[in-house]
Each structure stands twice: as structure tokens, then as C-alpha cells.
Scaffold this motif. Structure first.
Motif, PDB file in Angstrom:
ATOM      1  N   VAL A   5      83.558  38.178  -2.870  1.00  0.00           N
ATOM      2  CA  VAL A   5      82.316  37.461  -3.189  1.00  0.00           C
ATOM      3  C   VAL A   5      81.116  38.308  -2.798  1.00  0.00           C
ATOM      4  O   VAL A   5      80.137  38.419  -3.550  1.00  0.00           O
ATOM      5  N   LEU A   6      81.187  38.932  -1.630  1.00  0.00           N
ATOM      6  CA  LEU A   6      80.087  39.784  -1.172  1.00  0.00           C
ATOM      7  C   LEU A   6      79.880  40.968  -2.109  1.00  0.00           C
ATOM      8  O   LEU A   6      78.738  41.299  -2.466  1.00  0.00           O
ATOM      9  N   THR A  14      69.685  45.406  -7.575  1.00  0.00           N
ATOM     10  CA  THR A  14      69.211  46.739  -7.954  1.00  0.00           C
ATOM     11  C   THR A  14      69.585  47.730  -6.855  1.00  0.00           C
ATOM     12  O   THR A  14      69.964  47.331  -5.750  1.00  0.00           O
ATOM     13  N   GLU A  15      69.446  49.024  -7.140  1.00  0.00           N
ATOM     14  CA  GLU A  15      69.792  50.054  -6.149  1.00  0.00           C
ATOM     15  C   GLU A  15      68.932  49.933  -4.894  1.00  0.00           C
ATOM     16  O   GLU A  15      69.413  50.079  -3.777  1.00  0.00           O
ATOM     17  N   GLN A  16      67.662  49.648  -5.112  1.00  0.00           N
ATOM     18  CA  GLN A  16      66.757  49.515  -3.973  1.00  0.00           C
ATOM     19  C   GLN A  16      67.152  48.298  -3.112  1.00  0.00           C
ATOM     20  O   GLN A  16      67.166  48.375  -1.888  1.00  0.00           O
ATOM     21  N   GLN A  17      67.512  47.206  -3.755  1.00  0.00           N
ATOM     22  CA  GLN A  17      67.943  46.022  -3.026  1.00  0.00           C
ATOM     23  C   GLN A  17      69.260  46.275  -2.294  1.00  0.00           C
ATOM     24  O   GLN A  17      69.448  45.823  -1.165  1.00  0.00           O
ATOM     25  N   GLN A  18      70.160  47.024  -2.928  1.00  0.00           N
ATOM     26  CA  GLN A  18      71.430  47.359  -2.282  1.00  0.00           C
ATOM     27  C   GLN A  18      71.200  48.205  -1.033  1.00  0.00           C
ATOM     28  O   GLN A  18      71.853  48.008  -0.010  1.00  0.00           O
ATOM     29  N   SER A  20      68.535  48.165   0.770  1.00  0.00           N
ATOM     30  CA  SER A  20      67.930  47.267   1.744  1.00  0.00           C
ATOM     31  C   SER A  20      68.990  46.398   2.421  1.00  0.00           C
ATOM     32  O   SER A  20      68.964  46.181   3.637  1.00  0.00           O
ATOM     33  N   VAL A  21      69.947  45.903   1.629  1.00  0.00           N
ATOM     34  CA  VAL A  21      71.038  45.094   2.174  1.00  0.00           C
ATOM     35  C   VAL A  21      71.887  45.935   3.132  1.00  0.00           C
ATOM     36  O   VAL A  21      72.235  45.481   4.226  1.00  0.00           O
ATOM     37  N   ALA A  22      72.181  47.159   2.750  1.00  0.00           N
ATOM     38  CA  ALA A  22      72.979  48.038   3.605  1.00  0.00           C
ATOM     39  C   ALA A  22      72.248  48.309   4.922  1.00  0.00           C
ATOM     40  O   ALA A  22      72.860  48.287   6.000  1.00  0.00           O
ATOM     41  N   SER A  23      70.954  48.522   4.833  1.00  0.00           N
ATOM     42  CA  SER A  23      70.159  48.751   6.035  1.00  0.00           C
ATOM     43  C   SER A  23      70.155  47.518   6.928  1.00  0.00           C
ATOM     44  O   SER A  23      70.273  47.617   8.156  1.00  0.00           O
ATOM     45  N   TYR A  24      70.040  46.351   6.333  1.00  0.00           N
ATOM     46  CA  TYR A  24      70.027  45.107   7.106  1.00  0.00           C
ATOM     47  C   TYR A  24      71.375  44.855   7.772  1.00  0.00           C
ATOM     48  O   TYR A  24      71.440  44.431   8.927  1.00  0.00           O
ATOM     49  N   ILE A  25      72.462  45.159   7.075  1.00  0.00           N
ATOM     50  CA  ILE A  25      73.794  44.996   7.649  1.00  0.00           C
ATOM     51  C   ILE A  25      73.957  45.937   8.847  1.00  0.00           C
ATOM     52  O   ILE A  25      74.481  45.539   9.898  1.00  0.00           O
ATOM     53  N   ASP A  26      73.486  47.174   8.721  1.00  0.00           N
ATOM     54  CA  ASP A  26      73.533  48.116   9.839  1.00  0.00           C
ATOM     55  C   ASP A  26      72.742  47.581  11.029  1.00  0.00           C
ATOM     56  O   ASP A  26      73.161  47.695  12.185  1.00  0.00           O
TER      57      ASP A  26
END
Length: 72
Positions: A5-6, A14-18, A20-26
Motif C-alpha cells: 500500500v505504501l 511526483t519525484e519532488q514529493q517522493q 520529500s517523503v523519503a526525507s521525512y521518513i529519514d
């Protein structure tokens, strides 16, 4: 939420949002690691004068009495 699901949700961004999500998860992982490393100590009022004009009893004695009755 499971990984499939994730992945579906992240792939629709979008790539920019991805990024941002990766940065937030870190950031979340970093925060969790800091909380685990920080040893939590019980409150200690012995170094303070905790008697007040409102209570006839010292605050530390009150807290100890409450804890001894398993209320916390």
C-alpha cells in the motif's frame, strides 16, 4: 499500513514529493533513534524546596505516597 500500500501511494507522487517523503521518513527514523538512546529518569525533587504555602505536605512526599498506592 503494509509495504504494498505504501509503495502504491508513493509511486503516485511526483519525484519532488517522493524525495520529500523519503526525507521525512529519514527524519522520523532519526527521531526514533534519539528517543531510544535517551534514558528516562524518574523525577527527583530532593534538590528543590517543594514545600508550598498551599500544601501542608512536601510535594515529593505526596508523590511518593501516591505512587506507593499504585495510583500511577
Amino acid at each position: 499500513m503494509d509495504i504494498e500500500v505504501l509503495e502504491n501511494k508513493v509511486c503516485s507522487l511526483t519525484e519532488q514529493q517522493q524525495a520529500s517523503v523519503a526525507s521525512y521518513i529519514d527524519f522520523l527514523i532519526f527521531q526514533n533513534e534519539n528517543e531510544i538512546k535517551t534514558e528516562k529518569k524518574p523525577l527527583n525533587f530532593h534538590k528543590f524546596d517543594t514545600s508550598t504555602h498551599i500544601w501542608q505536605e512536601d510535594a515529593q512526599l505526596f508523590v511518593n505516597r501516591m505512587r506507593s498506592n499504585d495510583r500511577f
